[in-house]
Design a protein around this motif. Sequence first.
Motif, PDB file in Angstrom:
ATOM      1  N   HIS A  61      70.830  11.621  57.866  1.00 39.12           N
ATOM      2  CA  HIS A  61      70.071  11.857  59.097  1.00 39.12           C
ATOM      3  C   HIS A  61      69.757  13.331  59.216  1.00 39.12           C
ATOM      4  N   GLY A  62      68.608  13.627  59.768  1.00 44.51           N
ATOM      5  CA  GLY A  62      68.276  15.009  60.047  1.00 44.51           C
ATOM      6  C   GLY A  62      66.846  15.143  60.501  1.00 44.51           C
ATOM      7  N   PRO A  63      66.513  16.275  61.082  1.00 41.95           N
ATOM      8  CA  PRO A  63      65.123  16.531  61.453  1.00 41.95           C
ATOM      9  C   PRO A  63      64.274  16.679  60.190  1.00 41.95           C
ATOM     10  N   PRO A  64      62.963  16.475  60.284  1.00 44.42           N
ATOM     11  CA  PRO A  64      62.094  16.546  59.097  1.00 44.42           C
ATOM     12  C   PRO A  64      62.288  17.807  58.247  1.00 44.42           C
ATOM     13  N   ASP A  68      63.331  17.756  54.309  1.00 48.21           N
ATOM     14  CA  ASP A  68      62.500  18.437  53.300  1.00 48.21           C
ATOM     15  C   ASP A  68      63.327  19.423  52.497  1.00 48.21           C
ATOM     16  N   GLN A  69      64.230  20.138  53.165  1.00 50.58           N
ATOM     17  CA  GLN A  69      65.084  21.108  52.483  1.00 50.58           C
ATOM     18  C   GLN A  69      66.046  20.405  51.515  1.00 50.58           C
ATOM     19  N   HIS A  71      65.547  17.525  50.068  1.00 52.06           N
ATOM     20  CA  HIS A  71      64.718  17.038  48.953  1.00 52.06           C
ATOM     21  C   HIS A  71      64.450  18.171  47.957  1.00 52.06           C
ATOM     22  N   ALA A  72      64.045  19.326  48.455  1.00 51.13           N
ATOM     23  CA  ALA A  72      63.730  20.465  47.589  1.00 51.13           C
ATOM     24  C   ALA A  72      64.959  20.935  46.816  1.00 51.13           C
ATOM     25  N   GLN A  73      66.112  20.979  47.470  1.00 47.68           N
ATOM     26  CA  GLN A  73      67.323  21.444  46.795  1.00 47.68           C
ATOM     27  C   GLN A  73      67.797  20.445  45.747  1.00 47.68           C
ATOM     28  N   LEU A  74      67.646  19.160  46.027  1.00 47.75           N
ATOM     29  CA  LEU A  74      68.004  18.149  45.027  1.00 47.75           C
ATOM     30  C   LEU A  74      67.089  18.257  43.810  1.00 47.75           C
ATOM     31  N   ASP A  75      65.799  18.474  44.046  1.00 52.59           N
ATOM     32  CA  ASP A  75      64.826  18.606  42.946  1.00 52.59           C
ATOM     33  C   ASP A  75      65.174  19.760  42.011  1.00 52.59           C
ATOM     34  N   ARG A  76      65.839  20.799  42.538  1.00 54.68           N
ATOM     35  CA  ARG A  76      66.170  21.975  41.728  1.00 54.68           C
ATOM     36  C   ARG A  76      67.409  21.791  40.850  1.00 54.68           C
ATOM     37  N   LEU A  77      68.222  20.767  41.128  1.00 54.85           N
ATOM     38  CA  LEU A  77      69.409  20.550  40.296  1.00 54.85           C
ATOM     39  C   LEU A  77      68.974  20.084  38.905  1.00 54.85           C
ATOM     40  N   VAL A  78      69.525  20.680  37.868  1.00 57.93           N
ATOM     41  CA  VAL A  78      69.096  20.424  36.494  1.00 57.93           C
ATOM     42  C   VAL A  78      69.217  18.970  36.059  1.00 57.93           C
ATOM     43  N   PRO A  79      70.308  18.257  36.298  1.00 54.89           N
ATOM     44  CA  PRO A  79      70.379  16.894  35.792  1.00 54.89           C
ATOM     45  C   PRO A  79      69.594  15.874  36.626  1.00 54.89           C
ATOM     46  N   VAL A  84      63.227  10.536  45.472  1.00 56.44           N
ATOM     47  CA  VAL A  84      62.235   9.805  46.255  1.00 56.44           C
ATOM     48  C   VAL A  84      62.826   9.529  47.635  1.00 56.44           C
ATOM     49  N   ASP A  85      62.076   9.874  48.666  1.00 57.45           N
ATOM     50  CA  ASP A  85      62.462   9.549  50.043  1.00 57.45           C
ATOM     51  C   ASP A  85      61.766   8.225  50.376  1.00 57.45           C
ATOM     52  N   LEU A  86      62.510   7.135  50.274  1.00 59.54           N
ATOM     53  CA  LEU A  86      61.923   5.816  50.520  1.00 59.54           C
ATOM     54  C   LEU A  86      61.359   5.712  51.936  1.00 59.54           C
ATOM     55  N   THR A  87      61.988   6.384  52.875  1.00 56.70           N
ATOM     56  CA  THR A  87      61.533   6.351  54.258  1.00 56.70           C
ATOM     57  C   THR A  87      60.132   6.950  54.373  1.00 56.70           C
TER      58      THR A  87
END
Length: 172
Positions: A61-64, A68-69, A71-79, A84-87
């Motif tokens: 849960h969290g504000p948009p 977004d933050q 999502h961006a931080q997960l995208d930066r992890l190497v493995p 995808v945000d299904l919502t």
Amino acid sequence: MMKIKQEQSERHVLTITVDNEAGILAKIAGLFTARGYNIDSLTVADISENHSISRITIVTHGPPAVIDQIHAQLDRLVPVHKVVDLTEMGAHVEREMALVKVAGTGDARVEALRLADVFRAKVVDTTTSSFVFELTGTPDKIDRFVSLMRELGLVEVGRTGVVGMMRGAEAA
């Protein structure tokens, strides 16, 4: 007097495709913990034939801006291969499985069986004084079933957490 606008917290279901390697789950959980984000539900499973790729599903849960933050931080992890945000993607299917143990005799036992039938819960274990029901559905459906079983002798609940997938023929 000025009012501070509070951003509305929204529920999001994130699917993360990752290399199946030791420590990746700890890295992702650490990312949430270090930034004060809560994980409401977390599931992980190997999804490739050669066991090299896993899929992690996280409900948070969290504000948009926070989502977004994340999502961006997960995208930066190497493995991490894909987040995808299904919502945000639109129509998707979510399911969770639960085992629910209920103890009771007499009318309470009969009522537990009747409600299990209504909820399409399957009896997976029974004794003369208890049942273990298996139930699959949305988190809300499971919450309602558990709430009703509390009144009839709920003993224990085990839940898998949410898994989700986009509707339609395309992969997310």
